[in-house]
Design a protein around this motif. Structure first.
Motif, PDB file in Angstrom:
ATOM      1  N   ARG A 223       0.694  -1.336   0.204  1.00  0.00           N
ATOM      2  CA  ARG A 223      -0.010   0.030  -0.078  1.00  0.00           C
ATOM      3  C   ARG A 223       0.818   1.277   0.031  1.00  0.00           C
ATOM      4  NH1 ARG A 223      -2.432  -1.414   4.168  1.00  0.00           N
ATOM      5  NH2 ARG A 223      -1.283  -0.252   5.543  1.00  0.00           N
ATOM      6  N   GLU A 224       1.907   1.244   0.736  1.00  0.00           N
ATOM      7  CA  GLU A 224       2.943   2.347   0.794  1.00  0.00           C
ATOM      8  C   GLU A 224       3.868   2.436  -0.038  1.00  0.00           C
ATOM      9  OE1 GLU A 224       3.853   3.227   4.855  1.00  0.00           O
ATOM     10  OE2 GLU A 224       1.791   3.038   5.717  1.00  0.00           O
ATOM     11  N   ARG A 225       3.995   1.627  -0.916  1.00  0.00           N
ATOM     12  CA  ARG A 225       4.991   1.294  -2.029  1.00  0.00           C
ATOM     13  C   ARG A 225       6.491   1.431  -1.501  1.00  0.00           C
ATOM     14  NH1 ARG A 225       2.820   2.534  -7.214  1.00  0.00           N
ATOM     15  NH2 ARG A 225       0.375   2.740  -7.030  1.00  0.00           N
ATOM     16  N   TRP A 226       6.593   0.463  -0.217  1.00  0.00           N
ATOM     17  CA  TRP A 226       8.017   0.545  -0.021  1.00  0.00           C
ATOM     18  C   TRP A 226       9.191   0.011  -1.139  1.00  0.00           C
ATOM     19  CZ3 TRP A 226       8.668  -0.634   5.844  1.00  0.00           C
ATOM     20  CH2 TRP A 226       8.067   0.279   6.821  1.00  0.00           C
ATOM     21  N   SER A 227      10.253   0.079  -1.002  1.00  0.00           N
ATOM     22  CA  SER A 227      11.133  -0.310  -1.883  1.00  0.00           C
ATOM     23  C   SER A 227      11.500  -1.917  -1.202  1.00  0.00           C
ATOM     24  CB  SER A 227      12.412   0.365  -2.040  1.00  0.00           C
ATOM     25  OG  SER A 227      13.222   0.467  -0.759  1.00  0.00           O
ATOM     26  N   HIS A 228      12.125  -2.642  -2.019  1.00  0.00           N
ATOM     27  CA  HIS A 228      12.508  -3.924  -1.284  1.00  0.00           C
ATOM     28  C   HIS A 228      13.540  -3.808  -0.328  1.00  0.00           C
ATOM     29  CE1 HIS A 228       9.784  -5.883  -4.170  1.00  0.00           C
ATOM     30  NE2 HIS A 228      10.320  -5.307  -5.060  1.00  0.00           N
ATOM     31  N   ASP A 229      14.584  -2.880  -0.496  1.00  0.00           N
ATOM     32  CA  ASP A 229      15.544  -2.496   0.593  1.00  0.00           C
ATOM     33  C   ASP A 229      15.038  -1.987   1.806  1.00  0.00           C
ATOM     34  OD1 ASP A 229      17.622  -3.246  -1.205  1.00  0.00           O
ATOM     35  OD2 ASP A 229      18.028  -1.244  -1.947  1.00  0.00           O
ATOM     36  N   ARG A 230      13.912  -1.288   1.490  1.00  0.00           N
ATOM     37  CA  ARG A 230      13.375  -0.738   2.942  1.00  0.00           C
ATOM     38  C   ARG A 230      12.612  -1.755   3.687  1.00  0.00           C
ATOM     39  NH1 ARG A 230       9.042   4.254   3.515  1.00  0.00           N
ATOM     40  NH2 ARG A 230       8.870   4.265   5.559  1.00  0.00           N
ATOM     41  N   ARG A 231      12.011  -2.701   3.069  1.00  0.00           N
ATOM     42  CA  ARG A 231      11.087  -3.754   3.470  1.00  0.00           C
ATOM     43  C   ARG A 231      12.210  -4.626   4.431  1.00  0.00           C
ATOM     44  NH1 ARG A 231       6.515  -5.676  -0.780  1.00  0.00           N
ATOM     45  NH2 ARG A 231       6.222  -3.628  -1.512  1.00  0.00           N
ATOM     46  N   ARG A 232      13.140  -5.002   3.622  1.00  0.00           N
ATOM     47  CA  ARG A 232      14.228  -6.040   4.219  1.00  0.00           C
ATOM     48  C   ARG A 232      14.916  -5.461   5.265  1.00  0.00           C
ATOM     49  NH1 ARG A 232      17.476  -6.076   0.050  1.00  0.00           N
ATOM     50  NH2 ARG A 232      16.226  -7.285  -0.916  1.00  0.00           N
ATOM     51  N   ALA A 233      15.281  -4.029   5.426  1.00  0.00           N
ATOM     52  CA  ALA A 233      15.784  -3.254   6.640  1.00  0.00           C
ATOM     53  C   ALA A 233      14.632  -3.513   7.857  1.00  0.00           C
ATOM     54  CB  ALA A 233      15.984  -1.922   6.243  1.00  0.00           C
ATOM     55  N   TYR A 234      13.486  -3.249   7.458  1.00  0.00           N
ATOM     56  CA  TYR A 234      12.291  -3.197   8.520  1.00  0.00           C
ATOM     57  C   TYR A 234      12.171  -4.580   9.122  1.00  0.00           C
ATOM     58  CZ  TYR A 234       7.724  -2.755  10.508  1.00  0.00           C
ATOM     59  OH  TYR A 234       6.579  -2.569  11.079  1.00  0.00           O
ATOM     60  N   ILE A 235      12.115  -5.465   8.235  1.00  0.00           N
ATOM     61  CA  ILE A 235      12.014  -6.903   8.850  1.00  0.00           C
ATOM     62  C   ILE A 235      13.217  -7.191   9.635  1.00  0.00           C
ATOM     63  CG2 ILE A 235      11.810  -9.588   8.132  1.00  0.00           C
ATOM     64  CD1 ILE A 235      10.218  -8.418   5.689  1.00  0.00           C
ATOM     65  N   LEU A 236      14.475  -7.139   9.072  1.00  0.00           N
ATOM     66  CA  LEU A 236      15.666  -7.652   9.778  1.00  0.00           C
ATOM     67  C   LEU A 236      15.655  -6.857  11.071  1.00  0.00           C
ATOM     68  CD1 LEU A 236      18.167  -7.414   7.140  1.00  0.00           C
ATOM     69  CD2 LEU A 236      17.225  -9.370   8.468  1.00  0.00           C
ATOM     70  N   ARG A 237      15.289  -5.254  11.266  1.00  0.00           N
ATOM     71  CA  ARG A 237      15.236  -4.888  12.479  1.00  0.00           C
ATOM     72  C   ARG A 237      14.334  -5.208  13.590  1.00  0.00           C
ATOM     73  NH1 ARG A 237      13.719   0.215  10.985  1.00  0.00           N
ATOM     74  NH2 ARG A 237      11.584   0.129  11.540  1.00  0.00           N
ATOM     75  N   ARG A 238      13.029  -5.326  12.841  1.00  0.00           N
ATOM     76  CA  ARG A 238      12.099  -6.165  13.818  1.00  0.00           C
ATOM     77  C   ARG A 238      12.444  -7.638  14.612  1.00  0.00           C
ATOM     78  NH1 ARG A 238       5.960  -5.149  12.964  1.00  0.00           N
ATOM     79  NH2 ARG A 238       5.759  -7.251  13.524  1.00  0.00           N
ATOM     80  N   ALA A 239      13.322  -8.374  13.730  1.00  0.00           N
ATOM     81  CA  ALA A 239      13.843  -9.627  13.721  1.00  0.00           C
ATOM     82  C   ALA A 239      14.818  -9.561  15.147  1.00  0.00           C
ATOM     83  CB  ALA A 239      14.325 -10.472  12.801  1.00  0.00           C
ATOM     84  N   LYS A 240      15.572  -8.627  14.985  1.00  0.00           N
ATOM     85  CA  LYS A 240      16.720  -8.194  15.831  1.00  0.00           C
ATOM     86  C   LYS A 240      16.322  -7.725  17.427  1.00  0.00           C
ATOM     87  CE  LYS A 240      20.479  -6.983  12.769  1.00  0.00           C
ATOM     88  NZ  LYS A 240      20.980  -6.067  12.093  1.00  0.00           N
ATOM     89  N   GLU A 241      14.997  -6.925  17.100  1.00  0.00           N
ATOM     90  CA  GLU A 241      14.198  -6.652  18.530  1.00  0.00           C
ATOM     91  C   GLU A 241      13.670  -7.751  19.124  1.00  0.00           C
ATOM     92  OE1 GLU A 241      11.865  -3.317  16.973  1.00  0.00           O
ATOM     93  OE2 GLU A 241      13.337  -1.804  16.662  1.00  0.00           O
ATOM     94  N   ALA A 242      12.954  -8.300  18.403  1.00  0.00           N
ATOM     95  CA  ALA A 242      12.429  -9.304  18.824  1.00  0.00           C
ATOM     96  C   ALA A 242      13.248 -10.349  19.440  1.00  0.00           C
ATOM     97  CB  ALA A 242      11.711 -10.382  17.956  1.00  0.00           C
ATOM     98  N   ALA A 243      14.460 -10.791  19.027  1.00  0.00           N
ATOM     99  CA  ALA A 243      15.691 -11.533  19.506  1.00  0.00           C
ATOM    100  C   ALA A 243      16.083 -10.784  20.782  1.00  0.00           C
ATOM    101  CB  ALA A 243      16.733 -11.935  18.369  1.00  0.00           C
ATOM    102  N   MET A 244      16.327  -9.741  20.799  1.00  0.00           N
ATOM    103  CA  MET A 244      16.679  -9.024  22.039  1.00  0.00           C
ATOM    104  C   MET A 244      15.820  -9.173  23.269  1.00  0.00           C
ATOM    105  SD  MET A 244      18.700  -5.771  20.276  1.00  0.00           S
ATOM    106  CE  MET A 244      18.752  -4.860  21.677  1.00  0.00           C
ATOM    107  N   THR A 245      14.514  -9.137  23.014  1.00  0.00           N
ATOM    108  CA  THR A 245      13.426  -9.160  23.846  1.00  0.00           C
ATOM    109  C   THR A 245      13.407 -10.560  24.624  1.00  0.00           C
ATOM    110  OG1 THR A 245      12.038  -7.282  22.805  1.00  0.00           O
ATOM    111  CG2 THR A 245      10.874  -8.877  24.433  1.00  0.00           C
TER     112      THR A 245
END
Length: 67
Positions: A41-63
């Motif tokens: 919907r927001e037309r995120w680039s693939h690089d932006r998507r990847r960075a977002y997913i990786l950041r969320r995964a790291k945050e989840a792992a730290m939690t």
């Protein structure tokens, strides 16, 4: 920002991936589906998507590690 064609291609790939995940008895959660729909919907680039997913995964792992 993705073009209309790129968004359509990304959506088609997501739908195929969701189907394959369901076949493997590991369907996406509603939250995961909503996230990918937001990307489209927001037309995120693939690089932006990847960075977002990786950041969320790291945050989840730290939690999880802190528990």
């Amino acid at each position: 920002m993705l073009t209309d064609d790129e968004v359509a291609e990304a959506r088609e790939r997501r739908l195929v991936a969701e189907h394959l995940q369901a076949i493997e008895d590991s369907p996406l959660t509603g939250e995961q589906t909503a996230m990918f729909e937001m990307f489209e919907r927001e037309r995120w680039s693939h690089d932006r998507r990847r960075a977002y997913i990786l950041r969320r995964a790291k945050e989840a792992a730290m939690t999880h590690a802190a528990e």
